[in-house]
Enzyme design. Sequence first.
Site, PDB file in Angstrom:
ATOM      1  N   ILE A  65     -41.489  38.807 -38.117  1.00  0.00           N
ATOM      2  CA  ILE A  65     -40.370  39.538 -38.927  1.00  0.00           C
ATOM      3  C   ILE A  65     -40.014  40.552 -37.717  1.00  0.00           C
ATOM      4  CG2 ILE A  65     -42.141  40.732 -39.800  1.00  0.00           C
ATOM      5  CD1 ILE A  65     -39.940  42.303 -41.957  1.00  0.00           C
ATOM      6  N   SER A  66     -38.745  40.924 -36.636  1.00  0.00           N
ATOM      7  CA  SER A  66     -38.982  41.601 -35.991  1.00  0.00           C
ATOM      8  C   SER A  66     -39.779  43.055 -36.289  1.00  0.00           C
ATOM      9  CB  SER A  66     -37.157  41.974 -35.688  1.00  0.00           C
ATOM     10  OG  SER A  66     -37.028  40.635 -35.080  1.00  0.00           O
ATOM     11  N   GLN A  67     -40.072  43.138 -34.502  1.00  0.00           N
ATOM     12  CA  GLN A  67     -40.963  45.407 -34.724  1.00  0.00           C
ATOM     13  C   GLN A  67     -39.678  46.098 -35.491  1.00  0.00           C
ATOM     14  OE1 GLN A  67     -41.722  46.115 -30.902  1.00  0.00           O
ATOM     15  NE2 GLN A  67     -42.743  48.117 -31.382  1.00  0.00           N
TER      16      GLN A  67
END
Length: 221
Positions: A65-67
């Site tokens: 999951i992206s930052q």
Amino acid sequence: MADVHDDDGKTDSARLILSLRSQGVTDPKVLNALQETPRDLFVPELFQERAWEDSALPIACGQTISQPYIVGLMTQALQLEGWHRVLEIGTGSGYQTAVLSKLVRYVYTIERYRTLLSEAEARLKQLDVQNVISRFGDGIDGWPEQAPFDRIIVTAGATRIPPALIAQLKPNGRMVIPVGPNNATQQLMLVTKDSSGRVRRRNVMPVSFIPLREGGARPLD
Ligand code: SAH
């Protein structure tokens, strides 16, 4: 939800939003969408305590999951309007999808892992999101049946900008895409198409994404 008050009275989500703002995500609509998207819902059980940290976290199928900072920055760079139809390549957990869904009319999202896609669909349903149309498949070819799009966001690192995505961008359109060699830092690129169809590319900042599988990437379970 894991949005608890800390000693100084700030919630985890408020703390994250303040941090993103200090790093340059200043668009109030984008910050609002981030604050209203419960990231803990998109993060696996094992990492719940870190759900509101500003870091990428592992999800199923070896993906991430992206930052939040990068989600905020990419979303802001798209300069979204409420009437836009947006194409997203790489649904992953569905977190970026959920953020986009609060800001535009329709989000079309493509993921090559069936497991990730169905989990993301279930989360979006749980949040009663009704303006996301999702598909299992290889996003390199875009989504010709639904093209053209006002905006395109690619959330995996490409070795080059897929020509189909440029073709499926409307005049006055914008696309954000990480570009660079596999297993190395990529450049987040902003691709714009002017009213006469001329395409320009600009580097925004170095980023580190999971590779976009190219060249007949097989959709996977
Ligand atoms: N935006 C996501 C992060 C996704 S990570 C989030 O917020 O959770 C990148 C995702 O791109 C992975 O789920 C990966 O499976 C997907 N992906 C990689 N190559 C792809 C391709 N060719 N077509 C569609 N999805 C792809």
